[in-house]
Write a protein that holds these residues in place. Structure first.
Motif, PDB file in Angstrom:
ATOM      1  N   VAL A  32       0.962  -1.004  -0.114  1.00 53.90           N
ATOM      2  CA  VAL A  32       0.087   0.166  -0.050  1.00 53.90           C
ATOM      3  C   VAL A  32       0.395   1.735   0.270  1.00 53.90           C
ATOM      4  O   VAL A  32       1.717   1.569   0.732  1.00 53.90           O
ATOM      5  CB  VAL A  32      -0.587  -0.066   1.426  1.00 53.90           C
ATOM      6  CG1 VAL A  32      -1.939   1.662   1.257  1.00 53.90           C
ATOM      7  CG2 VAL A  32      -1.921  -1.181   0.845  1.00 53.90           C
ATOM      8  N   HIS A 215      -5.890   5.995   2.701  1.00 51.07           N
ATOM      9  CA  HIS A 215      -7.121   5.029   2.368  1.00 51.07           C
ATOM     10  C   HIS A 215      -8.286   6.810   2.219  1.00 51.07           C
ATOM     11  O   HIS A 215      -8.725   7.279   3.517  1.00 51.07           O
ATOM     12  CB  HIS A 215      -7.549   4.461   3.705  1.00 51.07           C
ATOM     13  CG  HIS A 215      -8.437   3.546   3.703  1.00 51.07           C
ATOM     14  ND1 HIS A 215      -8.844   2.470   2.690  1.00 51.07           N
ATOM     15  CD2 HIS A 215      -9.980   3.917   4.270  1.00 51.07           C
ATOM     16  CE1 HIS A 215      -9.954   2.501   2.471  1.00 51.07           C
ATOM     17  NE2 HIS A 215     -10.517   3.168   3.348  1.00 51.07           N
ATOM     18  N   THR A 246      -5.942   3.799  -0.747  1.00 51.82           N
ATOM     19  CA  THR A 246      -6.423   2.398  -0.965  1.00 51.82           C
ATOM     20  C   THR A 246      -7.725   3.156  -0.890  1.00 51.82           C
ATOM     21  O   THR A 246      -7.530   4.407  -0.819  1.00 51.82           O
ATOM     22  CB  THR A 246      -6.394   1.823   0.137  1.00 51.82           C
ATOM     23  OG1 THR A 246      -6.696   2.283   1.307  1.00 51.82           O
ATOM     24  CG2 THR A 246      -4.661   0.860   0.499  1.00 51.82           C
TER      25      THR A 246
END
Length: 386
Positions: A32, A215, A246
């Motif tokens: 990530v 995120h 993400t």
């Protein structure tokens, strides 16, 4: 019939802004940040303590394209279920912790790939940061600091008067600084708000002030239609600027629907290899076929098709030839017939009743030419003909 070569475009696909440079963390096997592809997440709706039901839902999510899954851990029974879930899940599991800091340590010990904490909901959380940082560091488990507008620290609410973008960012960066004091930087941040405008502003500010992976999420986005629109607007704006590592589309709908929307957003921005894409006209007075029904029939007939096809379903010959230049396969309908085109060439004209069947046949041929073995495909195409 003489084939009409309409030509295929040679120009490369347009590119978005360069991805924001961020540090990389590993959520289980999924990288990530740091230039890794944007990953799609969701959250289970089952009782986590019900291990079998939770694992079944995780399997369904994984099959739909979910890469990381979050499970709620509000009780001791849920904590006890974490080791089995973390071990048997086909994708990395994030434990979602609120209120009880002791559950953070339990989730780390259970083998979860990451832990999400909401500092505004955990009493005396700041006092536990040193211990959490040590445990997470020793286990190689990243921490997601998830700040929500609905659970913002009271001190910041008093300072800003409401959960503004600035308040969300200050909360997240303050918590990060506490972890940084103990040398811990395996952090991912989310600053969610139900208003896409506030949410976009918050993430833009975060992107400028830190290099942690981000995120993206619009919290409490609403039912499927409203939530899809709000998430698409917010994610599209940020991802087009290179912000976001993400994503989770929060819908009041089955979690598999969140994955479908999330993947569709990434595909539409060229951030994920596209799968089946139906390009269909909105219909107009020129249409001599029920475009709505025809598009639905084609979509249903090719549901689950394993080849990345763009299929154009047009209601007349006005835009059909133009769409043929961009589509792998398609039809331009009129007067009870359909012109079938493949890779920019009109290959045949068939009666309206045979359009769907013919498109399926040609799709299978294209898949074979691409070397895709339909018998061995993980997701079998559902080629029902209406």
């Amino acid at each position: 019939m003489t084939a009409i070569n309409l030509g295929m475009p040679a120009a490369p696909a347009p590119q978005l802004a360069p991805r924001r440079k961020s540090r990389q963390i590993m959520v289980g096997s999924v990288p990530v940040g740091g230039g890794a592809p944007v990953s799609v997440q969701s959250m289970t709706t089952t009782l986590t303590a019900d291990v079998n039901s939770t694992l079944q839902q995780i399997a369904e999510l994984a099959t739909s394209g979910c890469q990381i899954v979050r499970v709620a851990v509000p009780s001791a029974d849920d904590v006890e279920a974490l080791p089995a879930i973390a071990k048997k899940s086909p994708i990395p599991v994030i434990a979602d912790i609120h209120f009880q800091p002791k559950y953070v340590f339990a989730a780390i010990d259970a083998g979860c790939a990451a832990v999400r904490v909401n500092p505004g909901n955990i009493k005396q959380f700041d006092d536990k940061v040193k211990e959490i940082a040590r445990a997470a560091s020793d286990a190689g488990v990243p921490i997601r600091i998830g700040v929500n507008a609905g659970s913002l620290d009271k001190r910041l609410l008093e300072k800003y008067g409401r959960p503004t973008a600035e308040a969300l960012v200050e909360s997240a960066l303050w918590e990060c600084s506490l972890f940084e004091e103990h040398g811990f930087r395996d952090i991912k941040i989310s600053v969610k708000h139900n208003d896409p405008v506030v949410m976009i502003r918050a993430y833009r500010q975060l992107a400028e002030q830190c290099d942690y992976p981000l995120h993206l999420g619009v919290t409490e986005a609403g039912p499927a239609f409203q939530g899809t629109v709000k998430s698409s607007v917010a994610f599209g704006a940020l991802l087009a600027e290179g912000i976001g590592d993400t994503i989770r589309v929060s819908l009041s709908a089955p979690p598999v629907e969140e994955i479908k929307v999330g993947n569709a957003i990434l595909e539409s921005l060229g951030l994920k290899e596209r799968g089946l894409e139906i390009v269909s006209c909105p219909s107009c007075g020129r249409a001599q076929v029920d475009v709505y029904t025809l598009a639905e029939q084609v979509t249903a007939a090719l549901d689950g098709f394993p080849a990345p096809l763009r299929v154009a379903v047009m209601g007349c010959v006005v835009n059909g030839p133009g769409e043929a230049r961009e589509a792998d396969l398609g039809v331009a309908s009129g007067n009870g017939k359909g012109q079938i085109f493949v890779k920019g060439q009109v290959i045949k004209t068939v009666p309206e009743a045979l359009i769907v069947e013919t498109l399926v046949e040609e799709a299978l041929k294209i898949a074979a030419e691409m070397g895709i073995d339909l018998d061995d495909a993980t997701e079998k195409p559902v080629v029902t003909v209406h």
